[in-house]
Write an enzyme that holds these catalytic residues in place. Structure first.
Site, mmCIF file in Angstrom:
data_model
loop_
_atom_site.group_PDB
_atom_site.id
_atom_site.type_symbol
_atom_site.label_atom_id
_atom_site.label_comp_id
_atom_site.label_asym_id
_atom_site.label_seq_id
_atom_site.Cartn_x
_atom_site.Cartn_y
_atom_site.Cartn_z
ATOM 1 N N GLU A 239 0.825 -1.215 0.000
ATOM 2 C CA GLU A 239 0.000 0.000 0.000
ATOM 3 C C GLU A 239 0.855 1.260 0.000
ATOM 4 O O GLU A 239 1.176 1.808 1.054
ATOM 5 C CB GLU A 239 -0.910 0.021 1.243
ATOM 6 C CG GLU A 239 -2.005 -1.007 1.214
ATOM 7 C CD GLU A 239 -2.973 -0.874 2.388
ATOM 8 O OE1 GLU A 239 -2.734 -0.039 3.288
ATOM 9 O OE2 GLU A 239 -3.972 -1.602 2.395
ATOM 10 N N GLU A 326 -6.286 -7.661 -0.361
ATOM 11 C CA GLU A 326 -6.529 -7.482 1.074
ATOM 12 C C GLU A 326 -7.824 -6.705 1.265
ATOM 13 O O GLU A 326 -8.091 -5.743 0.554
ATOM 14 C CB GLU A 326 -5.357 -6.684 1.666
ATOM 15 C CG GLU A 326 -5.467 -6.450 3.156
ATOM 16 C CD GLU A 326 -4.390 -5.491 3.665
ATOM 17 O OE1 GLU A 326 -3.181 -5.728 3.411
ATOM 18 O OE2 GLU A 326 -4.757 -4.514 4.329
HETATM 19 C C1 IDC Z 1 -2.918 -3.522 10.558
HETATM 20 C C2 IDC Z 1 -3.096 -4.673 11.529
HETATM 21 C C3 IDC Z 1 -2.807 -4.186 12.910
HETATM 22 C C4 IDC Z 1 -1.431 -3.555 12.932
HETATM 23 C C5 IDC Z 1 -1.330 -2.439 11.875
HETATM 24 C C6 IDC Z 1 0.035 -1.808 11.791
HETATM 25 O O1 IDC Z 1 -4.403 -5.184 11.418
HETATM 26 O O2 IDC Z 1 -2.863 -5.268 13.827
HETATM 27 O O3 IDC Z 1 -1.216 -3.006 14.185
HETATM 28 O O4 IDC Z 1 -1.640 -2.974 10.628
HETATM 29 O O5 IDC Z 1 0.988 -2.729 11.481
HETATM 30 C C7 IDC Z 1 -3.974 -1.995 5.867
HETATM 31 C C8 IDC Z 1 -2.647 -2.628 5.896
HETATM 32 C C9 IDC Z 1 -2.522 -3.634 7.026
HETATM 33 C C10 IDC Z 1 -3.263 -3.128 8.247
HETATM 34 C C11 IDC Z 1 -4.749 -3.051 7.902
HETATM 35 C C12 IDC Z 1 -5.640 -2.631 9.073
HETATM 36 O O6 IDC Z 1 -2.273 -3.226 4.692
HETATM 37 O O7 IDC Z 1 -1.177 -3.820 7.309
HETATM 38 O O8 IDC Z 1 -3.073 -4.065 9.264
HETATM 39 N N1 IDC Z 1 -4.921 -2.130 6.802
HETATM 40 O O9 IDC Z 1 -5.280 -1.354 9.516
HETATM 41 N N2 IDC Z 1 -4.430 -1.182 4.950
HETATM 42 C C13 IDC Z 1 -5.649 -0.740 5.290
HETATM 43 C C14 IDC Z 1 -5.985 -1.344 6.477
#
Ligand code: IDC
Length: 403
Positions: A239, A326
């Protein structure tokens, strides 16, 4: 058949015949890759106002280094096999006699907007994305993958390797340990005849150019190692956001894709788009000049609603190959309440266009996007109480798919 009564000569002939068939099948599969005919058209720019980006944050994380330093949490059994044994000859059948997803579909390629199998038929990949592999390595094991394939009816798994945070590959993570986890994941998926996505999980590093040199080395190594693995898909930047503009993604892709293609000529490659993989319209306006690539769209149903669905519809209708590597049905922080109405609207759109979809995340973290509840330590055979609301919803979706 009673084996004791089989004539030994006949038995030898049968064995020979079976081996020959396997060998021929393996050749056909291995050589069956098609050259894609089209690349996305550089058609008229579609412009949209970007939605308020939501930056995922977290305070209470275990660093990946802690997780992977704990020897109990790293997979030990089933050491990766050497490269001579390709997936084409391994376990072509599931225990119940049905062919594995890979045995049925073989090498994939992109035709127009469609991900397409070796018979020329469109294929929809579906499955779970791991959480950060440094953080939740325990789910990378054959038992979990087998259950996801045979119990949950999925055909793909995504291995999310953070580049910067959570024991990131380019920051505080152990590169060797992380690569071992990826290798384990690829081997287990391969043995089970599943497709597997190696995800370079750019997030807090924003701009994929930040760690471009590391990415080039990593993808060079991976694509050499998996040059003969037709079930491996490369996702080169999860992302991009903020400083990660489409121009920087193009500059990055222009260096990383040729490195992968030098080793693995026809591999499908997924390219993340700006604003946390929402700006696929920018890819439509200025597509990359490579075959077999798809552009990534991510959504979190409680945050991203009609406007992003409209963008996805317009882009696909305009010829852009889109892949949802995702998504969650809660909000973009990965937490908060799930929105079932929005989730169902996304599901309908995804099915209408046969888009591939991978759900975030395979873990038991205390957040709504984890499919397992925090108290569940089981690695497979989950029952109702083991699953979060999102977990139950996505399981039902997978189980409702025909194939
Ligand atoms: C989130 C995880 C969370 C973690 C955070 C930071 O769910 O536990 O603390 O990342 O590392 C994304 C990202 C993905 C995110 C997810 C939710 O690709 O890494 O995971 N998210 O925030 N993009 C949009 C949402």
């Amino acid at each position: 058949m009673n084996f004791a009564t089989v004539n030994p000569t006949k038995k030898a002939y049968s064995l020979f015949a079976v081996c020959t068939i396997l060998l021929i099948a393996s050749c056909i599969n291995g050589c069956g890759q098609k050259t894609p005919e089209t690349t996305p058209p550089a058609s008229a720019a579609v412009s949209y106002s970007a939605a308020a980006p939501v930056s995922p944050t977290d305070e209470d994380i275990l660093t990946g280094t802690e997780a992977i330093e704990n020897p109990d949490e790293t997979p030990k059994e089933d050491e990766p096999m050497d490269n001579e044994t390709t997936q084409n000859t391994i376990n072509p059948e599931t225990p119940d006699g049905a062919q594995t997803p890979f045995a049925r579909h073989g090498a994939l390629h992109v035709e127009g907007t469609a991900l397409t199998d070796s018979h020329g038929d469109p294929i929809q990949l579906r499955g779970m994305s791991t959480h950060g592999i440094a953080w939740f390595p325990e789910y990378i094991n054959p038992e979990t993958f087998r259950y996801l394939r045979s119990g949950w009816n999925t055909n793909c798994i995504r291995l999310a390797m953070y580049t910067a945070e959570n024991g990131g590959y380019c920051t505080d993570g152990s590169q060797e340990e992380l690569k071992k986890l990826i290798q384990g994941g690829v081997e287990y998926a391969t043995e089970l005849g599943m497709y597997v996505i190696i995800d370079w999980h750019v997030l807090s590093d924003q701009n994929p150019l930040t760690y471009k040199e590391e990415a080039i080395r990593f993808f060079d190594e991976m694509s050499k190692q998996y040059a003969d693995y037709d079930n491996v898909i490369y996702e080169i930047c999860n992302e991009p956001n903020n400083a990660g503009t489409w121009e920087s993604v193009c500059a990055y892709a222009g260096e990383v894709i040729p490195v992968i293609r030098a080793n693995s000529k026809n591999a499908v490659i997924l390219v993340g788009t700006p604003t946390w993989s929402q700006d696929i319209d920018q890819a439509l306006a200025a597509p990359l000049d490579y075959d077999n690539i798809m552009y990534v769209l991510h959504f979190y149903a409680a945050t991203h609603t009609d406007w992003l669905r409209e963008r996805m519809r317009t882009c696909i209708e305009s010829g852009l190959p889109v892949f949802v590597s995702e998504f969650g049905i809660c909000d973009a922080s990965g937490n908060g309440a799930v929105d079932l109405e929005q989730a169902n609207a996304w599901k309908e759109l995804i099915e209408t266009y046969n888009v591939s979809y991978l759900c975030w995340n395979l873990a038991n973290k205390n957040e709504s996007s984890s499919i397992l509840v925090p108290g569940c330590s089981k690695l497979s055979d989950w029952n109702e109480e083991d699953l979060s609301e999102q977990g139950r919803w996505i399981r039902d979706w997978f189980l409702g798919e025909k194939e």
